[in-house]
Each structure stands twice: as C-alpha cells, then as structure tokens.
Design a protein around this motif. Sequence first.
Motif, short mmCIF file in Angstrom:
data_model
loop_
_atom_site.label_atom_id
_atom_site.label_comp_id
_atom_site.label_asym_id
_atom_site.label_seq_id
_atom_site.Cartn_x
_atom_site.Cartn_y
_atom_site.Cartn_z
N LYS A 297 19.26 -1.44 12.94
CA LYS A 297 18.48 -2.65 12.72
C LYS A 297 16.99 -2.34 12.69
CE LYS A 297 18.31 -7.47 14.15
NZ LYS A 297 18.88 -8.48 15.05
N GLN A 298 16.56 -1.46 13.59
CA GLN A 298 15.14 -1.10 13.63
C GLN A 298 14.70 -0.42 12.34
OE1 GLN A 298 14.37 1.24 17.10
NE2 GLN A 298 14.82 -0.40 18.54
N ILE A 299 15.48 0.58 11.92
CA ILE A 299 15.03 1.35 10.76
C ILE A 299 15.11 0.53 9.48
CG2 ILE A 299 17.28 2.40 10.18
CD1 ILE A 299 15.72 5.02 9.70
N LEU A 300 16.14 -0.32 9.33
CA LEU A 300 16.24 -1.15 8.14
C LEU A 300 15.14 -2.20 8.09
CD1 LEU A 300 20.11 -1.66 7.84
CD2 LEU A 300 18.65 -0.19 6.45
N THR A 301 14.83 -2.78 9.25
CA THR A 301 13.75 -3.77 9.31
C THR A 301 12.41 -3.14 8.94
OG1 THR A 301 14.93 -5.01 11.03
CG2 THR A 301 12.57 -5.43 10.78
N GLN A 302 12.13 -1.97 9.52
CA GLN A 302 10.87 -1.30 9.23
C GLN A 302 10.77 -0.88 7.77
OE1 GLN A 302 11.05 1.85 12.10
NE2 GLN A 302 10.49 0.53 13.82
N MET A 303 11.90 -0.38 7.21
CA MET A 303 11.89 0.00 5.79
C MET A 303 11.67 -1.22 4.89
SD MET A 303 14.94 2.82 5.48
CE MET A 303 14.76 4.48 6.14
N ALA A 304 12.31 -2.34 5.24
CA ALA A 304 12.16 -3.55 4.43
C ALA A 304 10.72 -4.05 4.47
CB ALA A 304 13.12 -4.63 4.93
N ILE A 305 10.11 -4.04 5.65
CA ILE A 305 8.72 -4.50 5.77
C ILE A 305 7.79 -3.58 4.99
CG2 ILE A 305 6.81 -4.82 7.39
CD1 ILE A 305 8.87 -5.73 9.46
N ASN A 306 7.98 -2.27 5.13
CA ASN A 306 7.14 -1.31 4.40
C ASN A 306 7.28 -1.49 2.89
OD1 ASN A 306 6.12 -0.07 6.69
ND2 ASN A 306 7.79 1.39 6.82
N THR A 307 8.53 -1.64 2.43
CA THR A 307 8.76 -1.81 1.00
C THR A 307 8.10 -3.08 0.49
OG1 THR A 307 10.88 -0.64 1.19
CG2 THR A 307 10.53 -1.96 -0.79
N LEU A 308 8.21 -4.17 1.27
CA LEU A 308 7.61 -5.44 0.87
C LEU A 308 6.09 -5.34 0.80
CD1 LEU A 308 7.80 -8.50 0.31
CD2 LEU A 308 7.74 -8.87 2.79
N VAL A 309 5.47 -4.78 1.85
CA VAL A 309 4.01 -4.70 1.89
C VAL A 309 3.48 -3.82 0.77
CG1 VAL A 309 2.05 -3.88 3.25
CG2 VAL A 309 3.87 -5.17 4.36
N TYR A 310 4.08 -2.64 0.58
CA TYR A 310 3.59 -1.73 -0.45
C TYR A 310 3.91 -2.25 -1.85
CZ TYR A 310 2.50 1.64 3.19
OH TYR A 310 1.95 2.26 4.28
N SER A 311 4.99 -3.02 -1.99
CA SER A 311 5.27 -3.64 -3.29
C SER A 311 4.22 -4.68 -3.63
CB SER A 311 6.66 -4.28 -3.27
OG SER A 311 7.68 -3.32 -3.11
N ILE A 312 3.81 -5.46 -2.64
CA ILE A 312 2.77 -6.47 -2.87
C ILE A 312 1.44 -5.80 -3.22
CG2 ILE A 312 1.35 -8.21 -1.69
CD1 ILE A 312 3.86 -9.08 -0.20
N LEU A 313 1.08 -4.73 -2.50
CA LEU A 313 -0.16 -4.02 -2.82
C LEU A 313 -0.10 -3.40 -4.21
CD1 LEU A 313 -0.86 -2.24 0.60
CD2 LEU A 313 -2.04 -4.21 -0.35
N SER A 314 1.05 -2.83 -4.58
CA SER A 314 1.19 -2.25 -5.91
C SER A 314 1.11 -3.32 -6.99
CB SER A 314 2.52 -1.49 -6.01
OG SER A 314 2.60 -0.46 -5.05
N SER A 315 1.77 -4.46 -6.75
CA SER A 315 1.73 -5.55 -7.73
C SER A 315 0.32 -6.08 -7.91
CB SER A 315 2.66 -6.68 -7.27
OG SER A 315 3.99 -6.23 -7.13
N ALA A 316 -0.40 -6.23 -6.79
CA ALA A 316 -1.78 -6.73 -6.88
C ALA A 316 -2.67 -5.74 -7.64
CB ALA A 316 -2.33 -6.98 -5.48
N THR A 317 -2.48 -4.44 -7.38
CA THR A 317 -3.27 -3.43 -8.08
C THR A 317 -2.99 -3.45 -9.58
OG1 THR A 317 -3.20 -2.02 -6.10
CG2 THR A 317 -3.84 -0.98 -8.17
N ILE A 318 -1.71 -3.54 -9.94
CA ILE A 318 -1.33 -3.60 -11.36
C ILE A 318 -1.92 -4.84 -12.01
CG2 ILE A 318 0.61 -3.85 -12.95
CD1 ILE A 318 2.26 -2.17 -10.96
N ALA A 319 -1.85 -5.98 -11.32
CA ALA A 319 -2.40 -7.23 -11.87
C ALA A 319 -3.90 -7.10 -12.12
CB ALA A 319 -2.10 -8.39 -10.93
N VAL A 320 -4.63 -6.52 -11.17
CA VAL A 320 -6.08 -6.34 -11.33
C VAL A 320 -6.38 -5.40 -12.49
CG1 VAL A 320 -8.15 -5.38 -10.24
CG2 VAL A 320 -6.62 -6.84 -8.93
#
Length: 754
Positions: free
Chosen positions: A417-440
């Motif tokens: 549960k710990q590792i899946l939660t941490q991976m999901a949060i990391n993937t979400l945060v870095y996906s948002i940062l990547s999406s924002a960078t691409i949009a800019v």
Amino acid sequence: MAELPTIIHDLALMLIVAGIVTLIFKRLKQPLVLGYIVAGFLVSPHMPYTASVADTDNIHLWADIGVMFLLFSLGLDFSFKKILKMGASPFISAMVIIFSMSMLGVCVGKAFSWSRMDCIFLGGMLAMSSTTIIYKAFDDLGLRQQQFAGLVMSVLILEDILAIVMMVMLSAIASGNNPDSGQMLGSVVKIGFFLVLWLVVGIFAIPIFLRRVRRLINNEVLLVVSLGLCCAMAVISTKVGFSSAFGAFIMGSILAETVEAEKIEKLVEPVKNLFGAIFFVSVGMLVDPQIIISYAWPIVTLVLTILIGQALFGSFSFLLAGESLKSAMRCGFSMAQIGEFSFIIASLGLSLGVISDFLYPVVVAVSVITTFLTPYMIRLATPAYNALESRLSSRIISLLNHLSMSHPNSQQQSAWKQILTQMAINTLVYSILSSATIAVMFTFVLPFMQKLLPGWTLHWYANAITGVLTVLFISPFLRAMVMKKNRSEEWKKLWAESNRNHLPLLSTVLARVFVAVFFIFYICNYLSRFSNAIMITLGVVVMALIVVSRTIKRRSILLERLFINNLRSRDIEAQVQGKKRPLYEGKLLDRDIHIAEFDVPTNSLWMGSSLKELNLGKKYGVHVSSILRGGFRMNIPDGDYILYPCDRLQVIGSDEQMANFAHALETDVIQEDLKVENREMKLRQLIISVESPFVGKTMAESGIRSMYGCMVVGIEEGKENLSPMHPNRRFIAGDIIWVVGEETALQELFAVSH
C-alpha cells in the motif's frame, strides 16, 4: 477646491461608525465581527434614521478585496501540509456535513412549497459554512491555536474547494444537463490539476526568489511583494475559472512554507483587518428589514435548521471522523452559520435565472443572523457537552468517545500500500508538471519559433527545435516518474519477500514507462507526421536515453532536493533560531526636544550592556529618563543599569538625536542568518579507523570541536545507551563515536577521518 470622491465619504462614514460600535462591543466583551455587522446595518440604505452609504457598489468591491486578504491570511496561518498530516478525518467530516446540510436545505425548501431549483440551490447554500466568519470568531475569542479549531479550519478549507465543484454541478442541473456527465469530472480534474501545479511550482519557485533577494528586503518591500503575489495568484485563479479568494488562499498556503511566513503574517495583519472590517460591514449593509418581515418564518426556520443541523450532523460527522464527543461537539457547534460561498451560489442562481428573487435577501438575512450567533454557538458547545454528559451513562459516553472509522492514517500501512500510494502520487505530480510544461511550450514557444523560422522548410526546424526543448525540459520529471521508488526500502523488502512479487513490481515500472512514453509520443504526434510505429519507437528510445543519462539523473535529484528543502525551510528555521520577531519601528514627534519611547529588539547587540558602557549621551546626545521592564518602571536609571531584550526606553532628545539613536538601535543587532536552511544540525556515527588522525588523541587534542565545529555526543561500548566520552580518554582504532554538527562541518570531519 475639488470635491472628494463619493467612496471617500462612504469609507469615512463606515470606518467611523464601525470604530464606535466595535469600541462598545469591546467594552461589552463581545466579538468584534458582530460590531462590524451592526455598523453595516446602521450605515445601510435600509436604515432611514442614520446617515447612509451613497455608493454600495464600490463598497462591495472593497469587500471582495477584504475576502481575498482574509483568505490570504488564512493560508499563511494554515497550510495544506497541516491538512495532510491530519489524514482522512477532515475529508470524512466535510463530505458528511455537505451531504446532510444539502438534504436538509432541500427538505426545508419543499416544506415551504418553493420551486425545485430554489430547493436545490438552497441546499447548496446551507451546506457551506463561512471560513472568514469562523476564522474571525476564533481569532476574537482567542481559540485559533486550539486543536479543535485546526480541525474545523481543515474542514472549512475542503468545503471551499468542494464548493467550486458544487457550483459546476448546480450549473449543469440548471441547464438541464446530467450532473454526472463529463463536465462534472472535468471540473474535478481541473481543480486537482491547477491545485497541484500551483502548490508544486509555487513551493519550488517562491522560496528560491525570497532567498535570493533576502538581503534587499525590509518590512515595507516584503509587504508589497507579498500582497503583489497574493493579487497575482488571484488574477491567475480567475483566469482559469476559480474565485479570486481561492487563488489568494493558495498563495497564502505557498508562503506559509517559507522562512518569512511569520513576518509576512504580521505585516499583512493590519491590511487584513482593514479590508476584513469593510467586508463584514458590507454584509451588515445587505440586511433589508422589509425582507425580514415578509419572510420572517422561512428565515427563522432556516436559522434553526442551520443551528440544529450543524450541531447534530456536524458533531456526528466529526465524531464519525474519530474525534472525541467533546471535541466533535465543539467542532460541530462552531460551523453553525453560512457565509461568502453561500452568497456566491445565490448569485450564480440569479445570473442563471433559475431561482426566485426573494431567495438571495433571505439567505443574506439568515447569514447575518447566524453570524451573530456564531460566537455564542462556539461558547455553547462546552455547556451542551456537560449537560449531555450528565444525562448519559458513562458507558454510552465511553462508547461515543471510541466511535471512529478505520482511517488509513490510524493503521499501519502494508508495504504494498505504501509503495503503490507513493508511486501514484509521484506519477500524478510529475504528469501534471510535464503537462503544464508542454502546454507552456506549445502555447508560447512554438508560435514564437514558427514566426522566427517562417516557410514550409523552416517550419519543420521550428517544430523540431520546440520538440527537443520540450523533451529536455520535462526529462527530469519523466525520469523521476519512472525511476523513483524503484530502489526504496519497501521495494527491496517486497522483492526479497517472495518471487511472486517480482512480476507485479516490474509491472509498476512498465506502467510508469508507458505514461512517460505517452508524453514523448504526444509531443512527436503534435509536431510531426510520422507513423505511429515510428513515434512509439522514438518515444521508447528517448525514454531509455533519459533513464541512463547521468546528467538528467543529477538534474532530477537536484530539483527534488531543492523542492523538499523549500518545503521544510520554515521548520529548519524554527529549529535553528526559533520564532523571529520584527524589529522596532518607532515614530518621531515633530518637536525639537521631546520624550519618545523605544523598544530594545530581542536580537540587539546592546543587551547585557550597562548604560555606562553604552554611553548613549556622548554618542547620540540623548538621555534615558526611565526603563519599563515588564510591569515595573525604573525612573532616572544610573549608569549601572543593564539593558535586556524588550526593555522599553523613555528617551529625551531632539529630532536629529532621536533619529540617530533610533537608527543605531535598529541596526546594532545580531544579523539575520541568510542561509538558515543550511544550518540544520544532524547526528552521525563516526568509526575511528586505523589511519584516522584522531587515534591516540583526546577530544581537545583532536580539534573536533575547535577546528571542525562538531561535538562528540557519546561513544558506543556495547551498552544499551551511549557512554559519555571522558575528556582525557584517547581515541583508539575501532572506536564508534556519535557526533553532531552542520552538514558541511560533518562532511569535512568525515573526509579527514577517513
């Protein structure tokens, strides 16, 4: 002579009446927010016996600014990090309260035979307690630092966020669409996207900016910069479809994680108090006696619904979230009112033309009455609990106190549960940062490159350059998305635990690789016309190069460490030097010789020195006539009196002498540590090797303290606790000692020892 604008007359009337009324309420020991509302009623156009405000539109504009600064101050005082530490409790409470109060609102509306849309919008209005009113009431009652107040503020913040989702849902219902459609999901995704983006980018960029200009900032500049950032985020928030108050709160939450947070909070407080007073006065101005008389029964019924409903369902929701009965009742009773978001929802209904005209003034009247009663409801919680406790058996009280749900934060989480939660949060945060960078990049850089390189042939070069730059910018995010947690303790534990875990663990890597490759595929697909097979192959190759690149690895680790350091900077600063207090800022009277008072700063270089040693008369030409220390005043002190921090000095001199004295008092201080984030103390284990230069030396001879700035805490001798290191004992090879010091000092010490 030019005539003053109407708004100046209105402000003069409002502030004078508000000042008089609040003085009376202060004398009566009543909350000031009630005085502001009474003052608003007295200066409103609905009050024929007193002077009235001429232009209410301007006042409402200032009131909107007041809400913005109130929520900005709220964000400074209560960051998102505090909410996350509380776990699931605020989320459970917020959802239960919103659902229960919405249903109550719909039922009350149907009981008065109001239209379907009036009932639905009324439910939304009753579900939203007022963040600003409760925050002000807690502040006036001196309860803001209590534990239950923190939980209430967490729930209120979540309610404000969910209110945006509710407004979208109500708009969908009003237009005849299905509220469960893609519009609802899109709104939730949009809120989450911008919330994470703003917090991550803000916490990364703003502390760095403040750290770089720390040498140039004084109180005045810091106030202007802080309010500028607040207004800028408010503008950005409105541009993407949210409220200005929501953006101001986000900026406050970002600044709450900086070292300057306490100083900003104190500097902004007078501005917040001024505009907050205007906001509450404007609420009192909305009270229309005619509406209250015409809809007296609905208003009374709605007031009772809010008071009783929040007292019961609010207390039950906090009890369900794991609070004790007493704490749950204090929380539930505190939320018994409606406020600014209820007005926004009512305005939405009017603008859509789906609710009756009477509903808005009725809700305003209910809001004013419940605002009046909020401090009394907060005070009533403890007597109500005592009365309930006296009538219930101890067994029932004990059962209610232990009623709680099994929240994730109250149970030990499994490694999976710990590792899946941490991976999901990391993937979400870095996906948002990547999406924002691409949009800019696609919104600003691509058009610029296409203008710079016009024509069909050069057009491909423009696309190619933009694509390469975009991939380079998001490469640290993609690498962190794929590689982070792959060598964590949880990963190693699961890998070694069973061979059955190998395939699921590898699947988590492949899933994240797929997400990362998708971003590269999207960039290639947007900028080129290659076939899908070529673009997928290109994406996999680029992703492989990103993973093996040591440069990108260093960039990714550096960015993450910098973000974590910024997030912890306020905690580190508190550990290093405690709470900071602003320096004294005095005022000079415009006479030649006069008496003025000065406070000795807490970090003054004068503290511990006698008046004879300071020789203030010879240096600055002033005379100290008295010293106020605590509640005791020492008149005509002689030269042997020693100054202490926070002493208030009564000084006699001319304007010029006072100016020189004030400047010296303000500048002769222990300078602020500009690199306080790097001063965190750490404890490390050091093994004395055979080749160590410390072998055969005592602690004094080794220079661990004098040369390297570290301290030996103790030595391991096979005991349960560390043994103290005797000053005359000499180090021998194999000694295991524990030393404490700053990171740079420890690194230098370890380098010499090894």
